[in-house]
Design a protein around this motif. Structure first.
Motif, mmCIF file in Angstrom:
data_model
loop_
_atom_site.group_PDB
_atom_site.id
_atom_site.type_symbol
_atom_site.label_atom_id
_atom_site.label_comp_id
_atom_site.label_asym_id
_atom_site.label_seq_id
_atom_site.Cartn_x
_atom_site.Cartn_y
_atom_site.Cartn_z
ATOM 1 N N GLU A 151 41.974 35.202 34.001
ATOM 2 C CA GLU A 151 40.522 34.992 33.918
ATOM 3 C C GLU A 151 40.188 33.506 33.893
ATOM 4 N N GLN A 159 45.467 47.750 35.141
ATOM 5 C CA GLN A 159 44.564 47.810 36.282
ATOM 6 C C GLN A 159 43.687 46.573 36.359
ATOM 7 N N GLU A 160 43.257 46.097 35.196
ATOM 8 C CA GLU A 160 42.449 44.881 35.152
ATOM 9 C C GLU A 160 43.240 43.698 35.691
ATOM 10 N N LYS A 168 44.602 50.528 31.268
ATOM 11 C CA LYS A 168 43.377 49.823 31.652
ATOM 12 C C LYS A 168 43.658 48.340 31.851
ATOM 13 N N ARG A 169 44.468 47.755 30.942
ATOM 14 C CA ARG A 169 44.822 46.347 31.059
ATOM 15 C C ARG A 169 45.607 46.091 32.338
ATOM 16 N N VAL A 204 46.203 38.620 31.249
ATOM 17 C CA VAL A 204 44.805 38.832 31.651
ATOM 18 C C VAL A 204 43.971 37.592 31.337
ATOM 19 N N ASN A 219 43.489 43.977 39.459
ATOM 20 C CA ASN A 219 42.219 43.604 40.091
ATOM 21 C C ASN A 219 42.023 42.091 40.122
#
Length: 225
Positions: A196, A16-17, A13-14, A192, A20
Motif C-alpha cells: 500500500e 486476495q488483497e 481475504k488478506r 500488505v 490485487n
C-alpha cells in the motif's frame, strides 16, 4: 482450506488483497515500460540516440523488472545530460543561457538548438531541436525520472522485490510458503502495508512521468502531421 486459514479466518481475504495490490503494481509498471519505450523511440529517431527498447519479463521477479526499467531510465538521463553538455560546449554563454530562460520565446530556443544539432548530427530537423528543448526545459530529467528511479529501487529492495511477476498460484507462495498461524498473519499484514505504501507513491510518480512523456510525444506527432 489451509490450517492457517482455519486459525485466522481473515487470512484468505488478506491473500486476495495482496494479490490485487500486486496486480495494480504490475499494471503501473507495465504502463511505465510502454511510456519509456515511447520516449526511447523519440530519442533514437530524432536525436541520434541508440537506446535499447525494454520489455517486462513475466518469468522474472519484481526486482529484476525494476532493475530493467531503472537501467534504461538512467541511460535516458545520461543522453539528455550529454545533449546539455553539447549545447554548453558549442554555444556562446549568452545563447546557452537563453535555452533555460523562461522569458525567451520557444521558437528562438528551437532555432538555437537546431543550430547545434546541425553540427552534431550533420543535419537536424526542427523536431529534433523541439524535443531537445522540451526535455532540457522540463523537470522530466531533473526530478520526475530521479524520483521514479528512487521508488523503483525501494520497491526492488522491499519484501515485494522477490515476488514473481506471475504471482497467482506462484509468487504469493514465495511469501507464504510454510508459514502458519500468527507468523503468516503478521507476514501478510507486513506485506500488505508495504504494498500500500509503495504503490501509492509509485502510482503518483508514474502519472507525472507518463504525463511528461506524453507532452513530448504529442508535440512530435503534431510536427510530423
Amino acid at each position: 482450506m489451509a490450517l492457517s486459514d482455519l486459525l485466522y479466518p481473515d487470512n484468505p481475504k488478506r491473500k486476495q488483497e495482496l494479490i490485487n495490490l500486486h496486480q495494480e503494481l504490475l499494471e503501473c509498471m507495465s504502463t511505465n515500460f510502454r511510456a519509456t519505450n515511447e520516449l526511447v523511440g523519440v530519442l533514437n529517431e530524432h536525436l541520434g540516440c541508440t537506446i535499447t527498447h525494454i520489455q517486462m519479463r513475466e518469468s522474472s521477479t519484481v526486482k529484476e523488472n525494476c532493475d530493467i526499467i531503472i537501467q534504461v531510465m538512467s541511460e535516458i538521463q545520461h543522453q539528455v545530460q550529454k545533449i546539455d553538455s553539447d549545447m554548453k560546449e558549442k554555444l556562446e554563454p549568452v545563447l546557452y543561457q537563453k535555452l533555460y530562460d523562461i522569458k525567451e520565446p520557444e521558437l528562438e530556443k528551437i532555432a538555437i538548438a537546431q543550430r547545434v544539432f546541425s553540427i552534431i548530427l550533420g543535419e537536424a530537423t526542427s523536431t529534433a531541436a523541439m524535443v531537445a528543448i522540451k526535455l532540457l526545459g522540463s523537470n522530466l530529467l531533473t526530478f520526475t525520472v530521479s524520483k521514479l528511479i528512487s521508488l523503483l529501487a525501494q520497491i526492488g529492495a522491499s519484501v515485494l522485490g522477490g515476488i514473481s511477476i506471475t504471482i497467482i498460484g506462484l509468487g504469493i507462495e514465495m511469501i507464504l510458503h510454510a508459514i502458519l498461524g500468527a507468523v503468516e498473519r503478521n507476514q501478510l499484514l507486513t506485506a500488505v502495508r508495504s504494498y500500500e505504501k509503495h504503490l501509492a507513491e509509485f502510482k503518483a510518480a508514474s502519472e507525472k512521468y507518463q504525463r511528461a512523456i506524453h507532452e513530448v510525444t504529442s508535440l512530435v506527432r503534431q510536427q510530423v502531421q
